[in-house]
Design an enzyme around this catalytic site. Structure first.
Site, short mmCIF file in Angstrom:
data_model
loop_
_atom_site.label_atom_id
_atom_site.label_comp_id
_atom_site.label_asym_id
_atom_site.label_seq_id
_atom_site.Cartn_x
_atom_site.Cartn_y
_atom_site.Cartn_z
N GLU A 187 2.23 35.80 71.64
CA GLU A 187 2.23 36.74 72.75
C GLU A 187 3.68 37.10 73.08
O GLU A 187 4.52 36.22 73.22
CB GLU A 187 1.57 36.12 73.98
N ASN B 145 -4.33 32.25 77.52
CA ASN B 145 -4.71 31.14 78.39
C ASN B 145 -5.44 31.61 79.64
O ASN B 145 -6.31 30.92 80.16
CB ASN B 145 -3.49 30.31 78.77
#
Ligand code: NAD
Length: 311
Positions: A153, A191
């Protein structure tokens, strides 16, 4: 665009060791910095074993592995980073620790050196402001294990300039990763989504709507996930999941992030998942691979194991 030829990795723990190996395998000279020789020796032994494992599996030649290993040097003195083009900060997940790291490194950075943080939960913009170069700073969130997970990311801080972003995206490609761009918000993309799903699966178990096996079978066989959410939580570590959810709940103040009491209880009991031998499953007995337990008909490749019975 700034060119990246040499890399320093700060922190030789779970993430830093893997990232250093990945960079070295991809041809970059790497210096790996941590606070103690013992930590560094453990990391270098793990890297050596990892490279040997790749040779044994035929993924790499012996000479290639030796060359990758030779590209890594270790040390505890910040001066070892003198002259690097990029610093990958993978130190302990604490704002105070990371600020101390940036302060200790400042005198050893070139004017053009870029810095990325691997933080999972801290604000990239806030960390950038602790350096003398917020425009040359951004988040590069590898997932665990960094060597194996194909995604990274990319997270811009408010001040990150486009040249820095382009250089880091280029590096991620050189490391063989696919990138997604996430805003600088708690838990980024992976997440934030994953922890809510895990929490919901634990709530489903807590309410007696299904058993651990039926919930995991539902998500593997029914939704095409390669692993069920409870089994995945056991792999990540239930304490890690709890810390992540607590951070989301604190920062975003929305009830959907409130950790399920059953998750809290497991952590209180020390049932943290695979690493302690017990989580939502008991790892003192062999359960077989997820594919064997819940073979996914459309996953292809692997020989399916015995089909699970009614769950
Ligand atoms: P870890 O505890 O395994 O390793 C952290 C290392 O940082 C330790 O070896 C410690 O000695 C070192 N360190 C502490 N202070 C230092 C200093 N002043 N100078 C140099 N080294 C120092 O932690 P980890 O799991 O590898 O996490 C590192 C970073 O990666 C964190 O920001 C974390 O959020 C992020 N991350 C972790 C995971 C994961 O699943 N563990 C996944 C993605 C990202």
């Amino acid at each position: 665009m700034p060119s990246i030829r040499t890399i320093a990795v700060i922190g030789a723990g779970q993430m830093g060791g893997g990232i250093a190996q990945l960079c070295a395998q991809s041809g970059f000279p790497v210096v790996l910095l941590d606070v103690g020789d013992e930590i560094l020796n453990t990391a270098i032994t793990r890297i050596s074993g990892g490279l040997e494992g790749r040779v044994a599996k035929g993924r790499m030649g012996e000479a290639e592995a030796a060359a990758a290993f030779a590209r890594i040097s270790i040390g505890t003195d910040p001066s070892i980073i003198d002259g690097v083009d990029l610093v990958i900060e993978a130190a302990t997940e604490s704002e105070a620790v990371k600020r101390a790291v940036f302060a200790a490194l400042a005198a050893h950075l070139q004017p053009a050196t870029l810095i990325v943080t691997t933080t999972s939960s801290l604000s990239v913009t806030n960390l950038a402001a602790a350096t003398d170069r917020p425009s040359k700073f951004m988040g590069m969130h590898f997932l665990n294990p960094a060597l194996a997970v194909p995604l990274v990311e990319l997270v811009r801080g408010l001040a990150t300039d486009e040249e820095t972003f382009a250089a880091i995206r280029g590096l991620a490609r050189q490391l063989g990763k696919t990138t997604v761009v996430a805003e600088d918000v708690p838990a980024f993309l992976v997440n934030r989504t994953l922890l809510v799903m895990i929490n919901e699966a634990v709530t489903t178990l807590h309410k007696g709507i299904g058993t651990a096996r039926s919930i995991d079978a539902a998500l593997t066989l029914g939704a095409g996930h390669s692993m069920g959410p409870l089994e995945l939580a056991d792999l990540i570590g239930l304490d890690t999941c709890l810390i992540g959810l607590q951070a989301l709940y604190e920062k975003l103040a929305h009830g959907k992030y409130r950790p399920c009491p059953l998750l809290v209880k497991h952590v209180e009991a020390g049932w943290l998942g695979r690493k302690t031998g017990r989580g939502f499953y008991d790892y003192s007995k062999s359960l077989g691979s997820p594919a064997q337990r819940f073979p996914i008909p459309w996953s292809g490749g692997e020989q399916p194991g015995p089909v699970a019975g009614d769950l």
